[in-house]
Motif scaffolding. Structure first.
Motif, PDB file in Angstrom:
ATOM      1  N   GLU A   1      52.333  85.997  87.923  1.00  0.00           N
ATOM      2  CA  GLU A   1      51.923  84.791  87.218  1.00  0.00           C
ATOM      3  C   GLU A   1      53.030  84.277  86.297  1.00  0.00           C
ATOM      4  OE1 GLU A   1      50.114  88.293  84.860  1.00  0.00           O
ATOM      5  OE2 GLU A   1      50.620  87.766  86.933  1.00  0.00           O
ATOM      6  N   ALA A   2      53.783  85.204  85.681  1.00  0.00           N
ATOM      7  CA  ALA A   2      54.891  84.795  84.817  1.00  0.00           C
ATOM      8  C   ALA A   2      56.050  84.253  85.651  1.00  0.00           C
ATOM      9  CB  ALA A   2      55.353  85.967  83.954  1.00  0.00           C
ATOM     10  N   TYR A   3      56.304  84.878  86.780  1.00  0.00           N
ATOM     11  CA  TYR A   3      57.389  84.406  87.654  1.00  0.00           C
ATOM     12  C   TYR A   3      57.108  82.988  88.147  1.00  0.00           C
ATOM     13  CZ  TYR A   3      60.549  84.269  91.682  1.00  0.00           C
ATOM     14  OH  TYR A   3      61.518  83.915  92.595  1.00  0.00           O
ATOM     15  N   LEU A   4      55.863  82.740  88.553  1.00  0.00           N
ATOM     16  CA  LEU A   4      55.498  81.406  89.019  1.00  0.00           C
ATOM     17  C   LEU A   4      55.549  80.400  87.879  1.00  0.00           C
ATOM     18  CD1 LEU A   4      52.547  82.255  91.436  1.00  0.00           C
ATOM     19  CD2 LEU A   4      54.854  81.519  92.051  1.00  0.00           C
ATOM     20  N   ALA A   5      55.130  80.832  86.680  1.00  0.00           N
ATOM     21  CA  ALA A   5      55.187  79.938  85.526  1.00  0.00           C
ATOM     22  C   ALA A   5      56.629  79.560  85.205  1.00  0.00           C
ATOM     23  CB  ALA A   5      54.530  80.603  84.320  1.00  0.00           C
ATOM     24  N   ALA A   6      57.525  80.537  85.269  1.00  0.00           N
ATOM     25  CA  ALA A   6      58.938  80.245  85.011  1.00  0.00           C
ATOM     26  C   ALA A   6      59.494  79.306  86.080  1.00  0.00           C
ATOM     27  CB  ALA A   6      59.741  81.547  84.976  1.00  0.00           C
ATOM     28  N   TRP A   7      59.097  79.508  87.313  1.00  0.00           N
ATOM     29  CA  TRP A   7      59.559  78.653  88.398  1.00  0.00           C
ATOM     30  C   TRP A   7      59.096  77.214  88.192  1.00  0.00           C
ATOM     31  CZ3 TRP A   7      63.107  79.872  91.896  1.00  0.00           C
ATOM     32  CH2 TRP A   7      63.277  79.035  93.001  1.00  0.00           C
ATOM     33  N   VAL A   8      57.828  77.040  87.806  1.00  0.00           N
ATOM     34  CA  VAL A   8      57.300  75.702  87.535  1.00  0.00           C
ATOM     35  C   VAL A   8      58.037  75.082  86.351  1.00  0.00           C
ATOM     36  CG1 VAL A   8      55.279  74.422  86.725  1.00  0.00           C
ATOM     37  CG2 VAL A   8      55.030  76.150  88.521  1.00  0.00           C
ATOM     38  N   LEU A   9      58.266  75.871  85.320  1.00  0.00           N
ATOM     39  CA  LEU A   9      58.937  75.370  84.118  1.00  0.00           C
ATOM     40  C   LEU A   9      60.339  74.871  84.444  1.00  0.00           C
ATOM     41  CD1 LEU A   9      58.024  75.327  81.095  1.00  0.00           C
ATOM     42  CD2 LEU A   9      59.532  77.283  80.776  1.00  0.00           C
ATOM     43  N   VAL A  10      61.060  75.622  85.256  1.00  0.00           N
ATOM     44  CA  VAL A  10      62.426  75.232  85.620  1.00  0.00           C
ATOM     45  C   VAL A  10      62.436  73.901  86.364  1.00  0.00           C
ATOM     46  CG1 VAL A  10      64.338  75.819  87.163  1.00  0.00           C
ATOM     47  CG2 VAL A  10      63.408  77.545  85.609  1.00  0.00           C
ATOM     48  N   HIS A  11      61.478  73.714  87.249  1.00  0.00           N
ATOM     49  CA  HIS A  11      61.499  72.535  88.108  1.00  0.00           C
ATOM     50  C   HIS A  11      60.790  71.325  87.507  1.00  0.00           C
ATOM     51  CE1 HIS A  11      62.678  75.576  91.096  1.00  0.00           C
ATOM     52  NE2 HIS A  11      63.240  74.567  91.719  1.00  0.00           N
ATOM     53  N   ALA A  12      59.855  71.558  86.572  1.00  0.00           N
ATOM     54  CA  ALA A  12      59.068  70.435  86.060  1.00  0.00           C
ATOM     55  C   ALA A  12      59.164  70.270  84.549  1.00  0.00           C
ATOM     56  CB  ALA A  12      57.594  70.626  86.452  1.00  0.00           C
ATOM     57  N   GLY A  13      59.939  71.121  83.893  1.00  0.00           N
ATOM     58  CA  GLY A  13      59.943  71.115  82.430  1.00  0.00           C
ATOM     59  C   GLY A  13      61.012  70.275  81.787  1.00  0.00           C
ATOM     60  N   GLY A  14      61.745  69.526  82.553  1.00  0.00           N
ATOM     61  CA  GLY A  14      62.785  68.687  81.954  1.00  0.00           C
ATOM     62  C   GLY A  14      64.174  69.224  82.212  1.00  0.00           C
ATOM     63  N   ALA A  15      65.149  68.643  81.534  1.00  0.00           N
ATOM     64  CA  ALA A  15      66.550  69.042  81.688  1.00  0.00           C
ATOM     65  C   ALA A  15      66.849  70.163  80.696  1.00  0.00           C
ATOM     66  CB  ALA A  15      67.462  67.852  81.446  1.00  0.00           C
ATOM     67  N   TRP A  16      66.903  71.384  81.181  1.00  0.00           N
ATOM     68  CA  TRP A  16      67.057  72.540  80.305  1.00  0.00           C
ATOM     69  C   TRP A  16      68.507  72.718  79.875  1.00  0.00           C
ATOM     70  CZ3 TRP A  16      62.829  74.314  78.252  1.00  0.00           C
ATOM     71  CH2 TRP A  16      61.627  74.152  78.942  1.00  0.00           C
ATOM     72  N   ARG A  17      68.679  73.006  78.597  1.00  0.00           N
ATOM     73  CA  ARG A  17      70.002  73.256  78.041  1.00  0.00           C
ATOM     74  C   ARG A  17      69.989  74.578  77.292  1.00  0.00           C
ATOM     75  NH1 ARG A  17      73.226  68.455  77.705  1.00  0.00           N
ATOM     76  NH2 ARG A  17      72.069  66.613  78.374  1.00  0.00           N
ATOM     77  N   THR A  18      71.149  75.016  76.874  1.00  0.00           N
ATOM     78  CA  THR A  18      71.252  76.294  76.172  1.00  0.00           C
ATOM     79  C   THR A  18      70.881  76.123  74.702  1.00  0.00           C
ATOM     80  OG1 THR A  18      73.557  76.024  75.483  1.00  0.00           O
ATOM     81  CG2 THR A  18      73.162  76.940  77.693  1.00  0.00           C
ATOM     82  N   CYS A  19      70.612  77.250  74.064  1.00  0.00           N
ATOM     83  CA  CYS A  19      70.323  77.223  72.629  1.00  0.00           C
ATOM     84  C   CYS A  19      71.577  76.855  71.838  1.00  0.00           C
ATOM     85  CB  CYS A  19      69.789  78.580  72.181  1.00  0.00           C
ATOM     86  SG  CYS A  19      68.217  79.011  72.965  1.00  0.00           S
ATOM     87  N   GLY A  20      72.742  77.214  72.356  1.00  0.00           N
ATOM     88  CA  GLY A  20      73.974  76.810  71.707  1.00  0.00           C
ATOM     89  C   GLY A  20      74.151  75.301  71.714  1.00  0.00           C
ATOM     90  N   GLU A  21      73.778  74.660  72.809  1.00  0.00           N
ATOM     91  CA  GLU A  21      73.832  73.195  72.869  1.00  0.00           C
ATOM     92  C   GLU A  21      72.832  72.579  71.899  1.00  0.00           C
ATOM     93  OE1 GLU A  21      74.881  71.675  77.188  1.00  0.00           O
ATOM     94  OE2 GLU A  21      73.458  73.339  77.293  1.00  0.00           O
ATOM     95  N   LEU A  22      71.653  73.196  71.791  1.00  0.00           N
ATOM     96  CA  LEU A  22      70.676  72.730  70.811  1.00  0.00           C
ATOM     97  C   LEU A  22      71.230  72.851  69.398  1.00  0.00           C
ATOM     98  CD1 LEU A  22      67.889  71.811  69.839  1.00  0.00           C
ATOM     99  CD2 LEU A  22      67.083  74.173  70.153  1.00  0.00           C
ATOM    100  N   ALA A  23      71.859  73.979  69.101  1.00  0.00           N
ATOM    101  CA  ALA A  23      72.464  74.166  67.776  1.00  0.00           C
ATOM    102  C   ALA A  23      73.509  73.090  67.491  1.00  0.00           C
ATOM    103  CB  ALA A  23      73.084  75.562  67.675  1.00  0.00           C
ATOM    104  N   ASP A  24      74.335  72.777  68.478  1.00  0.00           N
ATOM    105  CA  ASP A  24      75.357  71.748  68.298  1.00  0.00           C
ATOM    106  C   ASP A  24      74.723  70.381  68.027  1.00  0.00           C
ATOM    107  OD1 ASP A  24      77.381  73.582  68.684  1.00  0.00           O
ATOM    108  OD2 ASP A  24      77.606  73.132  70.814  1.00  0.00           O
ATOM    109  N   ALA A  25      73.636  70.086  68.760  1.00  0.00           N
ATOM    110  CA  ALA A  25      72.963  68.804  68.554  1.00  0.00           C
ATOM    111  C   ALA A  25      72.332  68.729  67.162  1.00  0.00           C
ATOM    112  CB  ALA A  25      71.895  68.599  69.629  1.00  0.00           C
ATOM    113  N   LEU A  26      71.737  69.832  66.714  1.00  0.00           N
ATOM    114  CA  LEU A  26      71.127  69.838  65.380  1.00  0.00           C
ATOM    115  C   LEU A  26      72.169  69.707  64.278  1.00  0.00           C
ATOM    116  CD1 LEU A  26      68.498  72.661  65.967  1.00  0.00           C
ATOM    117  CD2 LEU A  26      67.988  70.283  65.376  1.00  0.00           C
ATOM    118  N   LYS A  27      73.359  70.223  64.547  1.00  0.00           N
ATOM    119  CA  LYS A  27      74.425  70.120  63.550  1.00  0.00           C
ATOM    120  C   LYS A  27      75.188  68.804  63.642  1.00  0.00           C
ATOM    121  CE  LYS A  27      76.190  74.177  64.635  1.00  0.00           C
ATOM    122  NZ  LYS A  27      77.032  75.403  64.601  1.00  0.00           N
TER     123      LYS A  27
END
Length: 245
Positions: free
Chosen positions: A214-240
């Motif tokens: 169930e977790a594997y399928l949830a992760a698969w759905v998240l990857v394909h339908a959850g938007g444009a995923w970026r790294t936490c480092g990129e998030l940190a750069d954007a916040l700064k």
């Protein structure tokens, strides 16, 4: 208002062939979409189980595919890292020793910018030690109102904040969602960092969660339908204020 989706994998069992098989598929799917995740790596389990070299090779492979490598540390006493014998020791000495041990291991691959604490523990010694080691951001805090786990060393924030230690600054970015919340409930919503005009969602799961279908399928759905995923480092750069890569 800019929306930003970041994905974090708390990576503790990458040396397990079953875990690696499924994690590699998730990471591969991200790469094919032009997306990236952050692997918060806890290397000590692989060391204790005698599979350090295998973990090293797989982490290097993930890094070569464009994913960020960051640090994840549990503060267990000695080498007892599994139930029923594991004991969490949040003394200053043990916190600093565990951080340095895992940081030294990871520094053979890269100097990690980011950190997430095992069990969401934020003891007093944590942030000064992270600053001393050169970390730039931490994702150990959880949002205000998140009540699934409660202990005296948790940190809850309404939005990201910056703390200064000597000449260093550490950006604290609350982790907002687990897999279940991200897909089905959206209870906590995006967090706003209004001074940067940014709303974000930082979703995490453990690599070994993928052994459950169930977790594997949830992760698969998240990857394909959850938007444009970026790294936490990129998030940190954007916040700064560094903007988007």
């Amino acid at each position: 208002m800019i929306r930003f989706h970041a994905l974090a994998v708390h990576t503790e069992r990458i040396h397990d062939p079953r875990v690696w098989k499924r994690l590699r598929r998730i990471l591969g799917a991200l790469s094919r979409k032009g997306a990236r995740a952050t692997l918060f790596v806890y290397p000590f389990r692989a060391v204790v189980e005698g599979r350090s070299d295998l973990a090293f090779d797989r982490i290097r492979q993930a890094q070569a595919d464009g994913h960020e490598i960051a640090q994840h540390t549990h503060f267990y006493k000695d080498q007892q890292i599994d139930k029923p014998n594991k004991v969490t020791d949040l003394s200053q000495e043990n916190v600093v020793n565990c951080l340095r041990r895992d940081h030294q291991w990871l520094s053979r691959i890269c100097l990690p910018r980011g950190f997430t604490s095992g069990g969401w523990a934020v003891p007093p010694a944590l942030y000064p030690a992270l600053a001393e080691l050169g970390f730039e951001y931490d994702c150990s805090a959880r949002p205000v109102g998140w009540k699934r786990l409660d202990h005296p060393h948790m940190l809850r924030l309404r939005e990201p904040e910056t703390r200064r230690f000597w000449q260093s600054e550490l950006l604290i970015i609350p982790t907002t969602h687990g897999l279940k919340d991200a897909i089905f409930y959206f209870r906590t919503g995006d967090l706003a960092a209004g001074f940067r005009g940014l709303r974000y969602r930082l979703v995490y799961f453990h690599d070994y969660d993928l052994l459950r279908w169930e977790a594997y399928l949830a992760a698969w759905v998240l990857v394909h339908a959850g938007g444009a995923w970026r790294t936490c480092g990129e998030l940190a750069d954007a916040l700064k204020g560094g903007g988007f890569a």
